[in-house]
Design a protein around this motif. Structure first.
Motif, PDB file in Angstrom:
ATOM      1  N   TYR A   1     -17.410  10.492 -61.068  1.00  0.00           N
ATOM      2  CA  TYR A   1     -17.559  11.160 -62.364  1.00  0.00           C
ATOM      3  C   TYR A   1     -16.656  12.393 -62.413  1.00  0.00           C
ATOM      4  CZ  TYR A   1     -21.943   8.497 -62.141  1.00  0.00           C
ATOM      5  OH  TYR A   1     -22.869   7.496 -62.008  1.00  0.00           O
TER       6      TYR A   1
ATOM      7  N   GLU B   1     -16.861  18.334 -64.119  1.00  0.00           N
ATOM      8  CA  GLU B   1     -17.404  19.281 -65.102  1.00  0.00           C
ATOM      9  C   GLU B   1     -18.227  18.606 -66.197  1.00  0.00           C
ATOM     10  OE1 GLU B   1     -13.829  17.456 -66.648  1.00  0.00           O
ATOM     11  OE2 GLU B   1     -14.216  18.522 -64.764  1.00  0.00           O
ATOM     12  N   LYS B   2     -18.435  17.301 -66.089  1.00  0.00           N
ATOM     13  CA  LYS B   2     -19.122  16.549 -67.146  1.00  0.00           C
ATOM     14  C   LYS B   2     -20.587  16.293 -66.773  1.00  0.00           C
ATOM     15  CE  LYS B   2     -18.722  12.344 -69.915  1.00  0.00           C
ATOM     16  NZ  LYS B   2     -17.968  11.076 -70.122  1.00  0.00           N
ATOM     17  N   ARG B   3     -21.474  16.435 -67.752  1.00  0.00           N
ATOM     18  CA  ARG B   3     -22.887  16.122 -67.525  1.00  0.00           C
ATOM     19  C   ARG B   3     -23.056  14.600 -67.542  1.00  0.00           C
ATOM     20  NH1 ARG B   3     -28.217  18.802 -70.400  1.00  0.00           N
ATOM     21  NH2 ARG B   3     -29.753  17.413 -69.420  1.00  0.00           N
TER      22      ARG B   3
ATOM     23  N   THR C   1     -27.725  15.729 -58.374  1.00  0.00           N
ATOM     24  CA  THR C   1     -27.070  16.377 -59.505  1.00  0.00           C
ATOM     25  C   THR C   1     -27.479  17.848 -59.567  1.00  0.00           C
ATOM     26  OG1 THR C   1     -28.863  15.818 -61.045  1.00  0.00           O
ATOM     27  CG2 THR C   1     -27.065  14.226 -60.829  1.00  0.00           C
TER      28      THR C   1
ATOM     29  N   ARG D   1     -24.595  17.681 -63.524  1.00  0.00           N
ATOM     30  CA  ARG D   1     -23.294  17.262 -62.998  1.00  0.00           C
ATOM     31  C   ARG D   1     -23.460  16.655 -61.601  1.00  0.00           C
ATOM     32  NH1 ARG D   1     -20.124  22.845 -64.735  1.00  0.00           N
ATOM     33  NH2 ARG D   1     -20.243  22.479 -67.002  1.00  0.00           N
ATOM     34  N   ASP D   2     -22.589  15.715 -61.291  1.00  0.00           N
ATOM     35  CA  ASP D   2     -22.677  14.997 -60.026  1.00  0.00           C
ATOM     36  C   ASP D   2     -22.168  15.890 -58.887  1.00  0.00           C
ATOM     37  OD1 ASP D   2     -23.079  12.396 -58.567  1.00  0.00           O
ATOM     38  OD2 ASP D   2     -20.949  12.707 -58.154  1.00  0.00           O
TER      39      ASP D   2
ATOM     40  N   GLN E   1     -18.310  16.988 -57.550  1.00  0.00           N
ATOM     41  CA  GLN E   1     -17.950  18.398 -57.521  1.00  0.00           C
ATOM     42  C   GLN E   1     -17.466  18.843 -56.145  1.00  0.00           C
ATOM     43  OE1 GLN E   1     -21.129  20.881 -59.176  1.00  0.00           O
ATOM     44  NE2 GLN E   1     -19.926  20.964 -61.055  1.00  0.00           N
TER      45      GLN E   1
END
Length: 306
Positions: free
Chosen positions: A44, A47-49, A65, A70-71, A75
């Motif tokens: 993923y 920076e994405k939910r 998360t 966020r994953d 990250q």
């Protein structure tokens, strides 16, 4: 071909009988591979939910998360790029300054040594991490470029001290005096005669500077003095602390970046230890010293010293 043969023999001599080098290189290679191929390995965008807040590790999100959904796995991979780039560039800046100051002071001596030694002592008087915190707080939330520069220009004094001492130790050796008697330029003597004898010290100092820069970057990020919008291991710790991850039972949000820092720092420390084992004659034991003697004999023969 002969140079390649010497290189591979040197690599074999370095790793054979040197477990810290093998383990450290393996761990560091895994970290660098994760950072280099983060786009392919991360499922993923960092920076994405992508899920519910504070979801525990599962098949869909192997490291859980964050509070914002966020994953964590994505990250930590992308954060490795930022943290490692800041640490390595800061280490390069620090060791460039350390080599320049240390070799110049140790070789030229006199007034140059006095002035450079005074400058080094001035930087050594100030505790580095508190100084970084004050500068970062004064500048406000700073980006990775400013943090890199701050770390680089404040981390060189210890390395300069060591390099100066070693340069002074070899300053009056016969091969240096012979080069001066033959009229070789000071620049060539420094680059060709002195620096090759400082390779292990410089590289060891560089690894130490990288470890220090990585810890300082994470510390500044954890305190909220870095740019919290950038994904790094320090900013991950900051958001985990801000969301009270440990108090709410979301231990993975804090533990994952902390373990990443510990593993990378440990790998660098193991490699640094292995360099000491190779470069310090007192630490060479068993089959390792036999291989190293063979390699040294081959190099000396190639240089025409035997």
């Amino acid at each position: 071909m002969e140079s390649c043969d010497v290189f591979f023999k040197g690599a074999y001599a370095f790793f054979y009988g040197n477990p810290p080098a093998i383990l450290g290189t393996l761990l560091l290679s895994m970290v660098f591979a994760g950072a280099l191929f983060a786009n392919a390995l991360a499922p993923y965008p960092p920076e994405k939910r992508v899920a519910r807040p504070h979801q525990a590790p599962s098949a869909d999100h192997i490291m859980g998360t964050t509070r914002s959904g966020r994953d964590v796995y994505s990250q930590v991979l992308h954060g490795a790029r930022k943290t490692l780039s800041v640490s390595i560039i800061a280490g390069l800046i620090a060791m460039t300054l350390a080599v320049t100051v240390g070799v110049s002071a140790g070789y030229f001596g006199g007034k140059i040594d006095e002035r450079l030694n005074f400058l080094t002592n001035v930087f050594l008087v100030f505790p580095q991490l508190p100084l970084l915190i004050v500068l970062a707080a004064f500048l406000g939330q700073v980006g990775s470029v400013v943090i890199t520069i701050l770390l680089g220009v404040t981390s060189w004094p210890w390395g300069a001290r060591v390099i100066r001492a070693q340069t002074m130790a070899i300053r009056n050796k016969e091969f240096i005096l012979s080069s001066e008697a033959m009229g070789e330029s000071k620049t060539r003597i420094i680059l060709v005669e002195i620096l090759p004898n400082l390779v292990s010290i410089v590289f060891g100092g560089f690894l130490g500077a990288v470890i220090y820069a990585m810890g300082s970057e994470a510390g500044l990020g954890f305190l909220g003095l870095g740019d919290a919008t950038e994904v790094s291991w320090g900013s991950m710790l900051y958001w985990a602390q801000t969301s009270s991850a440990l108090y709410t039972g979301a231990w993975w949000e804090m533990m994952v970046p902390a373990l990443a820092l510990a593993i990378t720092g440990g790998a660098l420390a193991l490699i640094n230890m292995s360099i000491d084992q190779v470069s310090n004659p007192k630490l060479r034991t068993g089959p390792h010293i036999k291989l190293w003697k063979k390699l040294k004999k081959a190099v000396d023969k190639r240089r025409g010293l035997m």
